[in-house]
Motif scaffolding. Structure first.
Motif, PDB file in Angstrom:
ATOM      1  N   TRP A  60       0.828  -1.219   0.000  1.00 30.73           N
ATOM      2  CA  TRP A  60       0.000   0.000   0.000  1.00 30.73           C
ATOM      3  C   TRP A  60       0.864   1.271   0.000  1.00 30.73           C
ATOM      4  O   TRP A  60       0.337   2.365  -0.020  1.00 30.73           O
ATOM      5  N   ILE A  84       1.755  -1.161   9.671  1.00 32.47           N
ATOM      6  CA  ILE A  84       1.756  -2.470   9.005  1.00 32.47           C
ATOM      7  C   ILE A  84       0.457  -3.225   9.275  1.00 32.47           C
ATOM      8  O   ILE A  84      -0.249  -3.607   8.357  1.00 32.47           O
ATOM      9  N   PRO A 114      -3.113  -1.141   8.227  1.00 30.06           N
ATOM     10  CA  PRO A 114      -3.389  -1.116   6.779  1.00 30.06           C
ATOM     11  C   PRO A 114      -3.459  -2.504   6.162  1.00 30.06           C
ATOM     12  O   PRO A 114      -4.230  -2.736   5.235  1.00 30.06           O
ATOM     13  N   GLY A 115      -2.659  -3.433   6.695  1.00 33.15           N
ATOM     14  CA  GLY A 115      -2.675  -4.799   6.154  1.00 33.15           C
ATOM     15  C   GLY A 115      -3.984  -5.507   6.446  1.00 33.15           C
ATOM     16  O   GLY A 115      -4.430  -6.365   5.671  1.00 33.15           O
ATOM     17  N   LEU A 137       3.604   1.912  -7.144  1.00 27.39           N
ATOM     18  CA  LEU A 137       3.314   0.930  -6.101  1.00 27.39           C
ATOM     19  C   LEU A 137       4.084  -0.347  -6.445  1.00 27.39           C
ATOM     20  O   LEU A 137       4.344  -0.627  -7.619  1.00 27.39           O
ATOM     21  N   LEU A 146       6.037  -9.119   6.599  1.00 30.07           N
ATOM     22  CA  LEU A 146       6.068  -7.653   6.679  1.00 30.07           C
ATOM     23  C   LEU A 146       6.355  -7.208   8.116  1.00 30.07           C
ATOM     24  O   LEU A 146       7.078  -6.236   8.350  1.00 30.07           O
ATOM     25  N   LYS A 161      -6.841   1.302  -2.892  1.00 25.82           N
ATOM     26  CA  LYS A 161      -6.396   1.543  -4.264  1.00 25.82           C
ATOM     27  C   LYS A 161      -5.206   0.659  -4.624  1.00 25.82           C
ATOM     28  O   LYS A 161      -4.996   0.324  -5.770  1.00 25.82           O
ATOM     29  N   TRP A 162      -4.433   0.317  -3.624  1.00 30.96           N
ATOM     30  CA  TRP A 162      -3.181  -0.428  -3.852  1.00 30.96           C
ATOM     31  C   TRP A 162      -3.417  -1.882  -4.249  1.00 30.96           C
ATOM     32  O   TRP A 162      -2.500  -2.554  -4.700  1.00 30.96           O
ATOM     33  N   ARG A 163      -4.658  -2.378  -4.116  1.00 30.90           N
ATOM     34  CA  ARG A 163      -4.872  -3.806  -4.417  1.00 30.90           C
ATOM     35  C   ARG A 163      -5.011  -4.030  -5.919  1.00 30.90           C
ATOM     36  O   ARG A 163      -5.594  -3.231  -6.616  1.00 30.90           O
TER      37      ARG A 163
END
Lengths: 257, 269
Positions: free
Chosen positions: A85, B188, B191-192, A126, B170, B267-269
């Motif tokens: 992320w 970590i 958000p994870g 990213l 992580l 959004k990062w997925r």
């Protein structure tokens, strides 16, 4: 920085993973650790880096650390361990945020790390937008951002294709040429060990014991020269002879388990 | 050299065998299905196949809904339901996330929490409403408690499962760089775990909607549940179905809000 491991043993419940390991990683050297699957290579690295508590034995570091070192013993991971992320630059920022650094120095460290690994143009990307090799470069840049005295590399190239592996080996060689950072490098790939290491430690199958330490005499920057090939082939044969039987037995043990 | 002993067959094109088993989007199919359903429903009434008392036609439902909008009663009922859902869901979510986090990161909290959650989770929460009325009275607090209690347990489970699913590599990475415990949690773990927590929100929002209707049917003057019950008692089935339609739209709206939230935060997925 030196790393001194004395009489190290480790077990997971009844399973003895490492036994009687005495080992010193000398200042400025790259020490590769090879051995059959399940011999405790990664556990040894985890213990050396303080993220796995050993059952018995001692681990000590000694010697100088570079100026501005924030994390003397720093990992580079097989699976990159990037936060999906966070952008590339924010992944580097993560390891600096808890240190009381001026904002300008933080920015400078991030920029220097990214430029050195050729990632500056990808700083806003990213991790999912990068190739495997680029992700590992982010992992290396992140490690460099804390100016480590010792790198612990856990099969850093094993998740990558052959070409990318070759390119990253060149990156590592350039890094060690310039910085002389001490490194403990775990791998199952003999060619990687022969190309990058000053000495190679061979571990036996589980429980991992120190079988032999083989020194590679050729300077790292001359190992691709034709004149070095005969000696390297000899060392390779010797290493393979040491781990072949152990690897076969380990395979059978895993299959039976 | 080719092996001449083998029989020679004439050249043939390779047959394509890779079709099917792929999901394609049919944008208009859903709209068409709705249109057909409404048309069939309307015509069953028009042709006298079904009594409008038992199943009023869509046109009558729309008329009843229009009347509710015109006289302001829709907003009155909707406001009451939304307030109950909002407060009850927020209470259950905040408490559930706190307990879920404790269970996700603390082994003692997990050892204590898992059996308790497993024991309480299957209880139909509406069965406890009489008890909550006894404790908190017939007014709003008993409804908040019913919704909150219903939302609490799925939130606990979603939160601690989401924390379990945060890749351990992580966390090890963060530890190896010396990040403090609180930073690891904030940067970590939280958000994870967010995808799992948001997936839990989708489930708990539906539970809150079901429970608010049930609670309002037991004891409320205003609220969509109360409206539906009153309409049923008076055999005003067009109004009853108008209320059901409002509930369906409410569920759809909540789902849309959560989808927007997921798109923004993940959004990062």
């Amino acid at each position: 920085m030196r790393l001194i491991i004395k009489d190290l043993c480790h077990r997971y419940d009844d399973l003895v993973v490492l036994e009687g390991i005495d080992l010193t990683v000398r200042e400025g050297e790259v020490l590769a650790v090879i051995g059959p699957s399940g011999c405790g290579k990664s556990t040894l690295l985890g213990i050396a880096g303080g993220i796995v508590a050993p059952t018995s034995g001692t681990i000590e570091t000694a010697g100088a650390v570079p100026d501005g070192c924030l994390n003397p013993v720093t990992f580079i991971f097989q699976d990159f361990a990037l936060l999906p992320w966070r952008s590339v630059e924010d992944n580097l920022a993560l390891v600096l945020e808890h240190h009381p650094l001026p904002a300008a120095e933080r920015r400078e460290r991030i920029e220097a790390g990214l430029r050195r690994m050729g990632l500056w143009d990808f700083r806003k990307a990213l991790p999912k937008q990068l190739s495997g090799g680029m992700r590992q470069r982010v992992g290396i840049a992140r490690a460099l951002a804390v100016r480590p005295a010792m790198l612990l590399l856990d099969e850093p190239l094993s998740a990558l294709d052959a070409q990318t592996r070759e390119l990253l080996m060149e990156d590592f060689l350039a890094l060690w040429q310039r910085e002389r950072t001490t490194a403990l490098y775990v791998t199952h790939n003999l060619d990687e060990a022969l190309r990058l290491a000053d000495r190679v430690v061979v571990l036996s199958r589980r429980p991992g014991r120190l079988r032999e330490i083989v020194t590679i005499e050729e300077p790292r920057d001359q190992r691709l020269q034709p004149s070095a090939q005969a000696h390297l082939a000899e060392v390779r044969d010797r290493l393979w002879h040491l781990i072949r039987a152990e690897a076969q037995l380990a395979d059978r043990e895993i299959a039976n388990a | 050299m080719p092996d001449t002993s083998l029989p020679v067959t004439p050249a043939q094109p390779v047959r394509f065998r890779g079709g099917g088993f792929t999901v394609r989007t049919h944008r208009w199919a859903a709209l068409l299905a709705f249109a057909v359903l409404i048309a069939v429903w309307e015509s069953t009434n028009r042709f006298g196949l079904v009594s409008p008392l038992f199943l009023p036609p869509p046109s009558a439902v729309a008329k009843a809904l229009g009347a509710m909008v015109a006289d302001g009663s829709l907003w009155q009922h909707l406001k009451a339901s939304l307030m109950r859902i909002g407060v009850g869901w927020a209470m259950g979510t905040v408490c559930g996330m706190a307990v879920g986090f404790a269970m996700g990161i603390g082994s003692v909290a997990r050892a204590v929490g898992v059996p308790l959650v497993s024991a309480f989770f299957p209880i139909p929460k509406i069965a406890l409403l009489p008890l909550f009325i006894l404790w908190f009275g017939i007014g709003e607090p008993s409804k908040f408690a019913t919704i909150g209690f219903g939302v609490f347990f799925p939130t606990v489970i979603a939160t601690y499962s989401a924390i379990d699913s945060v890749p351990r590599n992580l966390i090890r990475m963060a530890q190896s760089f010396g990040l403090p415990w609180a930073s690891i949690l904030r940067k970590i773990v939280l958000p994870g775990a967010l995808p799992g927590i948001l997936a839990g929100f989708r489930i708990t929002a539906s539970i809150a909607l079901i429970l608010v209707v049930a609670a309002e049917m037991i004891g409320a003057e205003y609220g969509i549940g109360a409206f539906v019950l009153t309409a049923g008692n008076l055999m005003l089935t067009d109004q009853l179905l108008a209320g059901v339609l409002v509930l369906s739209l409410l569920g759809l709206a909540i789902g849309t809000v959560l989808s927007i939230l997921e798109r923004r935060l993940l959004k990062w997925r």
